[in-house]
Every structure is written in structure tokens, then in C-alpha cells.
Design a protein around this motif. Structure first.
Motif, PDB file in Angstrom:
ATOM      1  N   THR A 106      -5.436   4.884   3.712  1.00 51.40           N
ATOM      2  CA  THR A 106      -5.489   4.583   5.144  1.00 51.40           C
ATOM      3  C   THR A 106      -6.907   4.532   5.687  1.00 51.40           C
ATOM      4  OG1 THR A 106      -3.383   5.761   5.351  1.00 51.40           O
ATOM      5  CG2 THR A 106      -4.541   5.231   7.386  1.00 51.40           C
ATOM      6  N   THR A 107      -7.772   5.421   5.240  1.00 51.17           N
ATOM      7  CA  THR A 107      -9.118   5.512   5.803  1.00 51.17           C
ATOM      8  C   THR A 107     -10.191   4.896   4.904  1.00 51.17           C
ATOM      9  OG1 THR A 107      -9.443   7.721   4.831  1.00 51.17           O
ATOM     10  CG2 THR A 107      -8.513   7.615   7.051  1.00 51.17           C
TER      11      THR A 107
ATOM     12  N   THR B 213      -1.312 -11.258  11.379  1.00 52.41           N
ATOM     13  CA  THR B 213      -2.688 -11.147  10.886  1.00 52.41           C
ATOM     14  C   THR B 213      -3.249  -9.758  11.147  1.00 52.41           C
ATOM     15  OG1 THR B 213      -3.147 -13.517  11.084  1.00 52.41           O
ATOM     16  CG2 THR B 213      -5.034 -12.039  11.161  1.00 52.41           C
ATOM     17  N   THR B 214      -2.918  -9.161  12.276  1.00 54.43           N
ATOM     18  CA  THR B 214      -3.351  -7.781  12.532  1.00 54.43           C
ATOM     19  C   THR B 214      -2.829  -6.848  11.454  1.00 54.43           C
ATOM     20  OG1 THR B 214      -3.461  -8.112  14.931  1.00 54.43           O
ATOM     21  CG2 THR B 214      -3.243  -5.842  14.142  1.00 54.43           C
ATOM     22  N   PHE B 215      -1.577  -7.023  11.067  1.00 58.90           N
ATOM     23  CA  PHE B 215      -0.984  -6.184  10.022  1.00 58.90           C
ATOM     24  C   PHE B 215      -1.736  -6.355   8.702  1.00 58.90           C
ATOM     25  CE2 PHE B 215       2.372  -5.472   6.746  1.00 58.90           C
ATOM     26  CZ  PHE B 215       2.534  -4.114   6.967  1.00 58.90           C
ATOM     27  N   ILE B 216      -2.045  -7.601   8.321  1.00 58.34           N
ATOM     28  CA  ILE B 216      -2.808  -7.848   7.098  1.00 58.34           C
ATOM     29  C   ILE B 216      -4.198  -7.222   7.205  1.00 58.34           C
ATOM     30  CG2 ILE B 216      -3.945  -9.644   5.730  1.00 58.34           C
ATOM     31  CD1 ILE B 216      -1.037  -9.478   5.099  1.00 58.34           C
ATOM     32  N   ASN B 217      -4.821  -7.322   8.376  1.00 59.48           N
ATOM     33  CA  ASN B 217      -6.141  -6.709   8.575  1.00 59.48           C
ATOM     34  C   ASN B 217      -6.097  -5.192   8.395  1.00 59.48           C
ATOM     35  OD1 ASN B 217      -7.491  -9.120   9.043  1.00 59.48           O
ATOM     36  ND2 ASN B 217      -7.244  -9.015  11.265  1.00 59.48           N
ATOM     37  N   LEU B 218      -5.014  -4.574   8.832  1.00 57.73           N
ATOM     38  CA  LEU B 218      -4.862  -3.130   8.630  1.00 57.73           C
ATOM     39  C   LEU B 218      -4.706  -2.806   7.150  1.00 57.73           C
ATOM     40  CD1 LEU B 218      -2.395  -2.207  11.539  1.00 57.73           C
ATOM     41  CD2 LEU B 218      -4.885  -2.000  11.522  1.00 57.73           C
ATOM     42  N   LEU B 219      -3.900  -3.587   6.446  1.00 58.97           N
ATOM     43  CA  LEU B 219      -3.709  -3.344   5.014  1.00 58.97           C
ATOM     44  C   LEU B 219      -5.022  -3.476   4.254  1.00 58.97           C
ATOM     45  CD1 LEU B 219      -0.400  -5.322   4.292  1.00 58.97           C
ATOM     46  CD2 LEU B 219      -0.658  -2.868   4.686  1.00 58.97           C
ATOM     47  N   ALA B 220      -5.831  -4.474   4.643  1.00 54.54           N
ATOM     48  CA  ALA B 220      -7.068  -4.755   3.921  1.00 54.54           C
ATOM     49  C   ALA B 220      -8.223  -3.858   4.343  1.00 54.54           C
ATOM     50  CB  ALA B 220      -7.455  -6.216   4.113  1.00 54.54           C
ATOM     51  N   GLY B 221      -8.063  -3.122   5.437  1.00 53.99           N
ATOM     52  CA  GLY B 221      -9.147  -2.259   5.906  1.00 53.99           C
ATOM     53  C   GLY B 221     -10.127  -2.960   6.812  1.00 53.99           C
TER      54      GLY B 221
ATOM     55  N   THR C 120       9.221  -0.434  -8.882  1.00 57.70           N
ATOM     56  CA  THR C 120       8.110   0.379  -8.417  1.00 57.70           C
ATOM     57  C   THR C 120       7.546  -0.168  -7.116  1.00 57.70           C
ATOM     58  OG1 THR C 120       7.523   0.931 -10.698  1.00 57.70           O
ATOM     59  CG2 THR C 120       5.838   1.291  -9.007  1.00 57.70           C
ATOM     60  N   VAL C 121       7.374   0.693  -6.130  1.00 59.30           N
ATOM     61  CA  VAL C 121       6.733   0.310  -4.869  1.00 59.30           C
ATOM     62  C   VAL C 121       5.226   0.348  -5.068  1.00 59.30           C
ATOM     63  CG1 VAL C 121       6.356   0.932  -2.461  1.00 59.30           C
ATOM     64  CG2 VAL C 121       8.653   1.120  -3.456  1.00 59.30           C
ATOM     65  N   VAL C 122       4.568  -0.791  -4.847  1.00 60.58           N
ATOM     66  CA  VAL C 122       3.126  -0.851  -5.064  1.00 60.58           C
ATOM     67  C   VAL C 122       2.351  -0.712  -3.757  1.00 60.58           C
ATOM     68  CG1 VAL C 122       3.017  -3.371  -4.932  1.00 60.58           C
ATOM     69  CG2 VAL C 122       1.290  -2.135  -6.219  1.00 60.58           C
ATOM     70  N   LEU C 123       2.938  -1.168  -2.648  1.00 59.84           N
ATOM     71  CA  LEU C 123       2.275  -1.096  -1.349  1.00 59.84           C
ATOM     72  C   LEU C 123       3.279  -0.621  -0.314  1.00 59.84           C
ATOM     73  CD1 LEU C 123      -0.361  -1.753   0.228  1.00 59.84           C
ATOM     74  CD2 LEU C 123       0.568  -4.048   0.623  1.00 59.84           C
ATOM     75  N   GLU C 124       2.864   0.361   0.472  1.00 60.77           N
ATOM     76  CA  GLU C 124       3.784   0.953   1.447  1.00 60.77           C
ATOM     77  C   GLU C 124       3.035   1.295   2.727  1.00 60.77           C
ATOM     78  OE1 GLU C 124       6.855   4.776   1.930  1.00 60.77           O
ATOM     79  OE2 GLU C 124       5.557   4.599   0.159  1.00 60.77           O
ATOM     80  N   THR C 125       3.690   1.060   3.866  1.00 60.65           N
ATOM     81  CA  THR C 125       3.182   1.546   5.143  1.00 60.65           C
ATOM     82  C   THR C 125       4.221   2.478   5.755  1.00 60.65           C
ATOM     83  OG1 THR C 125       4.113  -0.267   6.472  1.00 60.65           O
ATOM     84  CG2 THR C 125       1.932  -0.601   5.531  1.00 60.65           C
ATOM     85  N   ARG C 126       3.734   3.493   6.435  1.00 62.00           N
ATOM     86  CA  ARG C 126       4.611   4.452   7.096  1.00 62.00           C
ATOM     87  C   ARG C 126       4.209   4.566   8.562  1.00 62.00           C
ATOM     88  NH1 ARG C 126       4.490   9.388   2.583  1.00 62.00           N
ATOM     89  NH2 ARG C 126       5.154   8.086   0.789  1.00 62.00           N
ATOM     90  N   ARG C 127       5.098   4.059   9.429  1.00 57.17           N
ATOM     91  CA  ARG C 127       4.942   4.136  10.886  1.00 57.17           C
ATOM     92  C   ARG C 127       3.545   3.672  11.320  1.00 57.17           C
ATOM     93  NH1 ARG C 127       8.138   8.831  13.842  1.00 57.17           N
ATOM     94  NH2 ARG C 127       8.092   7.061  15.299  1.00 57.17           N
ATOM     95  N   LEU C 128       3.151   2.533  10.793  1.00 58.06           N
ATOM     96  CA  LEU C 128       1.810   2.007  11.047  1.00 58.06           C
ATOM     97  C   LEU C 128       1.719   1.448  12.462  1.00 58.06           C
ATOM     98  CD1 LEU C 128      -0.683   1.823   9.206  1.00 58.06           C
ATOM     99  CD2 LEU C 128      -0.121  -0.587   8.835  1.00 58.06           C
ATOM    100  N   GLN C 129       0.658   1.838  13.163  1.00 59.56           N
ATOM    101  CA  GLN C 129       0.436   1.352  14.520  1.00 59.56           C
ATOM    102  C   GLN C 129      -1.022   0.952  14.695  1.00 59.56           C
ATOM    103  OE1 GLN C 129       1.904   3.598  17.813  1.00 59.56           O
ATOM    104  NE2 GLN C 129       3.834   4.134  16.837  1.00 59.56           N
TER     105      GLN C 129
END
Length: 248
Positions: A69-70, A44-52, A2-11
Motif C-alpha cells: 500500500t505505501t 484510471t484512479t483505481f489503476i493509479n492507486l494499484l501502481a502507486g 491463487t490470488v495475485v492482486l487484492e484490494t481491501r476497502r480501498l478509498q
């Protein structure tokens, strides 16, 4: 799986600079997933995006199939996504037992009682003590946090994140600054967390990464450069060239 966390074309753009560049990533439930890459790769930027902590410029983030996402960071915590920071975020004059109990009070929705005596919540105090034992902090649970060795402070911060009962735990360099003889203990405790908890880790120490991870993603210039098992990443000449500084 099972995929629990996914990003799609995150920028994520900072002016003309693209810190996260079209990252699509799937992380399976229960994984011990490491993010590695050279300094400035955007980890770290990527983790910051995941965490909001930072808003995305484009793309989507999904937690257990739901678009988050929002959502603000505190809502993501309640939905099961927690994180730690490179620099400790602790109450210096509280004990570990008080600190973890306060986090559990917030988790249970009684944050208005945060500054009352935590001893009035016996069941949560018992739960906090058991959690501190899991993180090998039982012997120091009644000491002031600012008097703890730095390795114990790092473990306490992870314990705080775990007190929220996460399904995904994001760790940003949890062993940074920890003495060499304690670094493996920190990662071993994290690795031994229940299999239902997915761990995403940023770490520069490759020995720690290889001993911890079940899967590794390599970020370079904000984009996924390579992904695979520990064996696949260790044998990848491109990864050695860009990350370990070896000739391609």
C-alpha cells in the motif's frame, strides 16, 4: 486459484469527492481481468492507486499476499507490478530496439548506463529483439519511434512494461486511438502473453472486452457495481442500464 492482486476497502478522496469508494477486489493469477464503467467511474484512479502513482486515502493493496500500500511505484515495478498509460510515454528519437534494451538495463540495475551505447550489452539486445518479435515489432525495431504507426507505438509501450518481467500488468486503454483494423491485434497479442502474467485492463470497446476478458468488474461512481464472467456481465440488466445506456 491463487490470488495475485487484492484490494481491501480501498478509498481515494479528492476533497469531498470520493473517486475510489470502498473497493475490495481479488484478481487471480493468470487472469485476463477487465475493468469497465462509464466515464468518471474511477477506473484510471483505481489503476493509479494499484501502481502507486496516487496514494490511497484508506484501505490496503496486496501483491502476492504482501502489503504494498505505501510502496512507491518504482519499488512496485521491481516487485512485479507494471502499468501503461492512456497517453504514450516513449522516447521519440530512439528505436524500439534501443528503447526496450534501455528498459532491460534498468531492470538489471545498470541504469547508470542508460545513455551509453546499448550495443555494449549483447545479451540484452538479443532479449529485446526476441521480445519485439513477440509483439510483432521485429520489422520496425530499427526505426525511430516517432515514425511508427500509432498502433505500433501502443504495442511498444506494452512491450516496455513487459520488459520488466511483470507478474501483474496494468493496461489503461491500450487500444485507445488505434485504428479499428489494428485494435483486435493489440488485444490478441496481450491475451497471448504467458499464463503466468496476470493482465488487468481498462477498455471502453465492449467487443474487445468480451473477446479478451475471463472476468469483468464494473465500476460506477468509484465503487464495484457488478462482477462476474463475460456471460454474467453481458446478461446483467443493471450493467446494461448504467454502462450501455439501456433501460433497466
Amino acid at each position: 486459484m491463487t490470488v495475485v492482486l487484492e484490494t481491501r476497502r480501498l478509498q481515494r478522496n479528492f476533497g469531498a469527492f470520493m473517486a475510489t469508494n470502498d473497493v475490495s477486489l481479488q484478481i487471480e493469477q493468470g487472469a485476463r481481468h477487465a475493468l469497465i464503467g462509464p466515464n468518471g467511474a474511477g477506473k484510471t484512479t483505481f489503476i493509479n492507486l494499484l501502481a502507486g502513482v496516487r496514494p490511497v486515502s484508506s484501505g490496503q493493496i496486496f501483491l502476492e499476499g504482501k502489503d504494498i500500500t505505501t510502496l512507491p511505484s518504482h519499488v512496485r515495478v521491481k516487485k512485479g507490478l507494471t502499468r501503461t498509460f492512456q497517453i504514450n510515454q516513449l522516447f521519440a528519437d530512439y528505436t524500439p530496439l534501443e528503447t526496450v534494451t534501455l528498459a532491460m538495463l534498468e531492470r538489471e540495475g545498470v541504469g547508470g548506463s542508460l545513455w551509453s551505447k546499448v550495443t555494449g550489452h549483447g545479451a540484452l539486445v538479443d532479449e529485446a529483439a526476441a521480445l519485439l518479435s513477440r509483439f510483432r515489432l521485429a520489422a520496425v525495431m530499427d526505426e525511430r519511434t516517432d515514425r511508427l504507426p500509432y498502433g505500433k507505438q501502443r504495442l511498444l509501450e506494452i512491450a516496455l512494461a513487459f520488459a520488466a518481467k511483470p507478474r501483474v500488468l496494468l493496461l489503461d486503454e491500450p487500444a485507445a486511438g488505434v485504428p479499428e483494423d489494428e485494435r483486435h491485434e493489440v488485444l490478441q497479442i496481450v491475451s497471448d502473453l504467458p499464463s503466468g502474467v496476470t493482465v488487468v485492463l481498462i477498455e471502453h470497446d465492449m467487443d474487445l472486452v468480451f473477446s479478451f476478458a475471463s472476468r469483468i468488474s464494473v465500476l460506477v461512481a468509484g465503487a464495484i457495481f457488478a462482477e462476474g464472467t463475460v456471460q454474467e456481465i453481458a446478461a446483467n440488466p443493471g450493467v446494461r442500464a448504467v454502462y450501455l445506456g439501456e433501460a433497466a
